[in-house]
Enzyme design. Structure first.
Site, PDB file in Angstrom:
ATOM      1  N   TRP A 163       0.707  -1.296  -0.175  1.00  0.00           N
ATOM      2  CA  TRP A 163       0.393  -0.415   0.123  1.00  0.00           C
ATOM      3  C   TRP A 163       0.854   1.460  -0.278  1.00  0.00           C
ATOM      4  CZ3 TRP A 163       1.084   3.382   3.234  1.00  0.00           C
ATOM      5  CH2 TRP A 163       1.664   3.190   5.157  1.00  0.00           C
ATOM      6  N   LYS A 187      -1.665  -5.760  -9.696  1.00  0.00           N
ATOM      7  CA  LYS A 187      -2.613  -5.940  -8.269  1.00  0.00           C
ATOM      8  C   LYS A 187      -2.121  -5.593  -6.638  1.00  0.00           C
ATOM      9  CE  LYS A 187      -2.805  -8.880  -4.812  1.00  0.00           C
ATOM     10  NZ  LYS A 187      -3.499  -7.480  -4.161  1.00  0.00           N
ATOM     11  N   GLU A 190      -5.180  -3.571  -0.982  1.00  0.00           N
ATOM     12  CA  GLU A 190      -6.176  -2.847  -1.260  1.00  0.00           C
ATOM     13  C   GLU A 190      -6.476  -2.163  -0.497  1.00  0.00           C
ATOM     14  OE1 GLU A 190      -4.520  -5.266   0.507  1.00  0.00           O
ATOM     15  OE2 GLU A 190      -6.578  -6.835   1.665  1.00  0.00           O
ATOM     16  N   ALA A 242       6.145 -12.571   4.826  1.00  0.00           N
ATOM     17  CA  ALA A 242       5.208 -13.843   5.300  1.00  0.00           C
ATOM     18  C   ALA A 242       4.195 -14.097   4.046  1.00  0.00           C
ATOM     19  CB  ALA A 242       4.073 -13.079   6.627  1.00  0.00           C
ATOM     20  N   THR A 243       4.205 -12.837   3.103  1.00  0.00           N
ATOM     21  CA  THR A 243       3.156 -12.574   2.287  1.00  0.00           C
ATOM     22  C   THR A 243       4.543 -13.933   1.138  1.00  0.00           C
ATOM     23  OG1 THR A 243       2.289 -11.093   2.819  1.00  0.00           O
ATOM     24  CG2 THR A 243       1.611 -11.891  -0.109  1.00  0.00           C
ATOM     25  N   LEU A 255       6.762 -23.322 -11.088  1.00  0.00           N
ATOM     26  CA  LEU A 255       8.415 -22.880 -12.078  1.00  0.00           C
ATOM     27  C   LEU A 255       8.358 -21.215 -12.415  1.00  0.00           C
ATOM     28  CD1 LEU A 255      10.088 -26.573 -12.558  1.00  0.00           C
ATOM     29  CD2 LEU A 255      10.104 -25.350 -10.258  1.00  0.00           C
ATOM     30  N   GLU A 261      10.634  -7.861  -4.059  1.00  0.00           N
ATOM     31  CA  GLU A 261      11.776  -6.570  -2.768  1.00  0.00           C
ATOM     32  C   GLU A 261      11.047  -6.671  -1.611  1.00  0.00           C
ATOM     33  OE1 GLU A 261      13.586  -4.631  -3.718  1.00  0.00           O
ATOM     34  OE2 GLU A 261      13.988  -5.218  -5.934  1.00  0.00           O
ATOM     35  N   GLY A 263      10.884  -6.420   3.575  1.00  0.00           N
ATOM     36  CA  GLY A 263      11.242  -5.163   3.949  1.00  0.00           C
ATOM     37  C   GLY A 263      12.415  -5.453   5.055  1.00  0.00           C
ATOM     38  N   LYS A 467      19.335 -11.315   2.369  1.00  0.00           N
ATOM     39  CA  LYS A 467      19.232 -12.237   2.710  1.00  0.00           C
ATOM     40  C   LYS A 467      17.824 -11.852   3.024  1.00  0.00           C
ATOM     41  CE  LYS A 467      21.126 -10.405   6.945  1.00  0.00           C
ATOM     42  NZ  LYS A 467      22.390 -10.342   7.689  1.00  0.00           N
ATOM     43  N   GLY A 470      15.222  -9.770   0.782  1.00  0.00           N
ATOM     44  CA  GLY A 470      14.743  -9.683  -0.884  1.00  0.00           C
ATOM     45  C   GLY A 470      15.898 -10.414  -1.693  1.00  0.00           C
TER      46      GLY A 470
HETATM   47  P1  NAD Z   1       2.327  -7.612   1.993  1.00  0.00           P
HETATM   48  O1  NAD Z   1       2.612  -8.273   2.253  1.00  0.00           O
HETATM   49  O2  NAD Z   1       0.366  -7.717   3.327  1.00  0.00           O
HETATM   50  O3  NAD Z   1       0.955  -6.493   0.929  1.00  0.00           O
HETATM   51  C1  NAD Z   1       1.909  -6.442  -0.189  1.00  0.00           C
HETATM   52  C2  NAD Z   1      -0.048  -6.998  -1.102  1.00  0.00           C
HETATM   53  O4  NAD Z   1       0.637  -8.588  -1.261  1.00  0.00           O
HETATM   54  C3  NAD Z   1      -0.175  -6.465  -1.768  1.00  0.00           C
HETATM   55  O5  NAD Z   1      -0.966  -6.636  -2.958  1.00  0.00           O
HETATM   56  C4  NAD Z   1      -0.894  -7.867  -0.768  1.00  0.00           C
HETATM   57  O6  NAD Z   1      -3.028  -7.901  -1.408  1.00  0.00           O
HETATM   58  C5  NAD Z   1      -0.515  -8.921  -1.581  1.00  0.00           C
HETATM   59  N1  NAD Z   1      -1.035 -10.585  -1.012  1.00  0.00           N
HETATM   60  C6  NAD Z   1      -0.872 -10.799   0.660  1.00  0.00           C
HETATM   61  N2  NAD Z   1      -1.418 -12.039   0.325  1.00  0.00           N
HETATM   62  C7  NAD Z   1      -1.335 -12.528  -0.415  1.00  0.00           C
HETATM   63  C8  NAD Z   1      -1.165 -13.470  -1.206  1.00  0.00           C
HETATM   64  N3  NAD Z   1      -1.278 -14.768   0.563  1.00  0.00           N
HETATM   65  N4  NAD Z   1      -0.554 -14.083  -2.387  1.00  0.00           N
HETATM   66  C9  NAD Z   1      -0.493 -13.352  -3.078  1.00  0.00           C
HETATM   67  N5  NAD Z   1      -0.551 -11.661  -3.146  1.00  0.00           N
HETATM   68  C10 NAD Z   1      -1.033 -11.198  -1.671  1.00  0.00           C
HETATM   69  O7  NAD Z   1       2.329  -6.145   2.690  1.00  0.00           O
HETATM   70  P2  NAD Z   1       1.927  -4.893   2.939  1.00  0.00           P
HETATM   71  O8  NAD Z   1       1.349  -4.618   4.421  1.00  0.00           O
HETATM   72  O9  NAD Z   1       0.787  -4.248   2.404  1.00  0.00           O
HETATM   73  O10 NAD Z   1       3.661  -3.513   3.011  1.00  0.00           O
HETATM   74  C11 NAD Z   1       4.415  -3.558   4.003  1.00  0.00           C
HETATM   75  C12 NAD Z   1       5.633  -4.792   3.467  1.00  0.00           C
HETATM   76  O11 NAD Z   1       6.036  -4.150   2.564  1.00  0.00           O
HETATM   77  C13 NAD Z   1       6.748  -3.944   4.762  1.00  0.00           C
HETATM   78  O12 NAD Z   1       7.642  -5.416   5.586  1.00  0.00           O
HETATM   79  C14 NAD Z   1       7.207  -3.822   3.628  1.00  0.00           C
HETATM   80  O13 NAD Z   1       8.701  -3.293   4.332  1.00  0.00           O
HETATM   81  C15 NAD Z   1       7.415  -4.441   1.961  1.00  0.00           C
HETATM   82  N6  NAD Z   1       7.902  -3.030   1.712  1.00  0.00           N
HETATM   83  C16 NAD Z   1       9.736  -3.171   0.362  1.00  0.00           C
HETATM   84  C17 NAD Z   1       9.709  -2.438  -0.215  1.00  0.00           C
HETATM   85  C18 NAD Z   1      10.943  -2.783  -0.752  1.00  0.00           C
HETATM   86  O14 NAD Z   1      10.731  -2.465  -2.482  1.00  0.00           O
HETATM   87  N7  NAD Z   1      11.315  -3.616  -0.826  1.00  0.00           N
HETATM   88  C19 NAD Z   1       9.056  -1.842  -0.846  1.00  0.00           C
HETATM   89  C20 NAD Z   1       7.864  -0.942  -0.232  1.00  0.00           C
HETATM   90  C21 NAD Z   1       7.147  -1.891   1.528  1.00  0.00           C
END
Ligand code: NAD
Length: 493
Positions: A163, A187, A190, A242-243, A255, A261, A263, A467, A470
């Site tokens: 988000w 995608k 939300e 976790a996602t 595959l 990318e 946290g 690590k 990602g």
């Molecule tokens: P999130 O992992 O909850 O969600 C990310 C996306 O994955 C959303 O579009 C979500 O709807 C989708 N998603 C959730 N469950 C899924 C599933 N089972 N299968 C497929 N898609 C699924 O993350 P968030 O709360 O929206 O964002 C915060 C996280 O994102 C933090 O950990 C942050 O560090 C990370 N982040 C990383 C970067 C980077 O470039 N490294 C940039 C911004 C945010």
């Protein structure tokens, strides 16, 4: 009409996308997963509703991308470049409107003084690559032959964004995929659908053909359906660990290659010889202020050399207390709310746990803000001093306005502490010793390091983690190559 009047009109009467999904050439307002209200995090009031994608809409979006792919792949590269350059122009022209949208949906402070748009910069950069994608000729010693490579697109790319990234996240992932000749199903999370939906509108307006970009905001079930679809050639994901694990598992069934990318818990290392004002300023204005600490690469651990620790701590606390927290369009506001009620409660829990765990000394903040801000999701900017690097507070991403100060005695210990988490996204070194700056930068286990400053995400630089932050990169040639695969052609002469 003055810029100020324009802004007032945009804020009171925002030009929000309709909330319909973009699938092929259609905007779907009615979907299998129904509609959801987006709540303005600064006020707790509903902002607007939007249609949520479910598996049925994901299926149609992938079909639309599959159908659009042959024509987009075969579109002359110069025409792809021109459409993307037009997209950059439209994004820049809509800069104020897009910034208002972002502040309304995420609560991020609105910057009145606007410069070049970061999203526009990224789009322009990758537009420039569209007609410069070259293969190689390979020397062979097996007799007369011509051996060469073609760099080809994957077909349909699934882009899943969190988000907090808004249209910058879309620009970083969708645009290099398009420049390389792929079609995309985007995608977004939300929790912030409107920026990405507006991005979809601008793509169509720029002349990107229908079906090449599909935008389907939805929840976990929509994301799961997308990454499990065997027609998807590549997945580019930004979000939490976790996602990422769930997506990795789903992708393993077909595959499907992935870019992750994730946290971070980035360390900002401050040595005694550094410019302490600059270091404290970055610690507070990059680590806590922007989007209330809800950024992956923000320096949320401040590691300070013992000799200057007390001085830095005092400066950080003073700057944190001086942060102007408020609603995003109020004058001078430097920090807004967190994204929603659930995250507000979660962040306050993390703070409570840190207190009971005796992770460190709570120096300022720690509570939810009341008064005029009580209906929004405002957590006071929070600083813990003398934090134990082994504590949960120092080890895990808070994703809220919470900074941890950790004390170190020497360079070896500083690097060990910096590298002592599961993450490896960013890092900053503050020192005026040139040798130390390069030495420490080389030893940090991180993908994105700044020296005496916070890197501003220039599009030509590769961004990504190591690590558990990602793998794969966004930005530069590396970010383009994620969406291309080489084919070798051997011609017997
Ligand atoms: P999130 O992992 O909850 O969600 C990310 C996306 O994955 C959303 O579009 C979500 O709807 C989708 N998603 C959730 N469950 C899924 C599933 N089972 N299968 C497929 N898609 C699924 O993350 P968030 O709360 O929206 O964002 C915060 C996280 O994102 C933090 O950990 C942050 O560090 C990370 N982040 C990383 C970067 C980077 O470039 N490294 C940039 C911004 C945010």
């Amino acid at each position: 009409m003055s810029a100020e009047l324009d802004l007032n009109e945009l804020v009171t009467n925002p030009r929000l996308p309709s909330g319909a999904l973009l699938v092929g050439d259609r905007w779907d307002a009615t979907t299998s997963a129904g509609r959801r209200d987006h709540v303005n995090p600064a006020t707790g009031e509903p902002l607007a509703s939007f249609a949520l994608a479910g598996p049925a809409e994901i299926d149609r979006a992938v079909s639309a991308a599959v159908a659009a792919f042959p024509t987009w792949r075969d579109t002359p590269p110069g025409r792809r470049r021109d459409a993307l350059l037009e997209l950059a122009r439209l994004i820049d022209a809509a800069d104020v409107e897009l910034a208002v949208l972002r502040s309304l949906e995420t609560g991020a402070p609105f910057k009145r003084k606007r410069g070049a748009s970061l999203a526009g910069e990224w789009v322009r950069y990758y537009a420039g690559w569209a007609d410069k994608i070259e293969g190689a000729t390979i020397p062979t010693s097996a007799g007369p032959a011509l051996d060469y490579t073609l760099l080809e697109p994957y077909g349909v790319v699934a882009v899943l964004t969190p988000w907090n990234g808004g249209i910058v996240s879309a620009a970083m992932k969708v645009v290099p995929a398009l420049a390389a000749g792929n079609c995309v199903v985007l995608k977004p999370a939300e929790l912030a659908p409107f920026g990405p939906l507006r991005f979809g509108e601008l793509c169509l307006q720029a002349g990107v053909p229908p079906g090449v970009v599909n935008v389907v905001p939805g929840g976990a079930d929509a994301g799961a359906a997308l990454v499990a679809d065997a027609r998807v050639g590549k997945i580019s994901f930004t979000g939490g660990g976790a996602t990422a694990r769930r997506i990795f598992e789903a992708a393993s069934r077909n595959l499907t290659p992935v870019v992750m990318e994730l946290g971070g818990k980035s360390a900002n290392l401050v040595f005694a010889d550094a410019d302490l004002d600059a270091a404290a300023m970055i610690a507070v204005h990059a680590g806590i202020g922007p989007i209330s600490g809800q950024g992956c690469v923000l320096p949320t651990r401040l590691l300070v050399e013992d000799a200057v620790y007390d001085e830095v701590e005092a400066r950080v606390v003073a700057l944190t207390r001086a942060l102007v927290v408020g609603k995003p369009f109020e004058d001078g506001v430097q920090m807004g709310p967190v994204i929603d009620e659930a995250n507000c409660a979660r962040i306050l829990d993390v703070i409570d746990h840190a207190r009971t765990e005796h992770a460190g000394r709570l120096l300022t903040g720690g509570e939810r803000l009341g008064g005029a801000l009580a209906r929004g999701y405002f957590v006071a900017p929070t600083v813990f001093g003398d934090v134990d690097n082994a504590s949960d507070l120092a080890q895990h991403e808070v994703f809220g306005p919470v900074l941890s100060l950790v004390r170190f005695q020497n360079e070896d210990e500083a690097v060990e502490l910096a590298n002592g988490t599961a993450y490896g996204l960013g890092g900053i070194v503050f020192t005026n010793d040139l040798h130390r700056a390069h030495r420490v930068a080389a030893h940090l286990e991180a993908g994105y390091v700044g020296v005496n400053g916070f890197p501003p995400m220039p599009p030509g630089a590769p961004f990504g983690g190591v690590k558990q932050s990602g793998f794969g990169r966004e930005g530069g040639r590396a970010g383009l190559d994620e969406f291309l695969r080489p084919k070798n052609v051997y011609v017997q002469l």
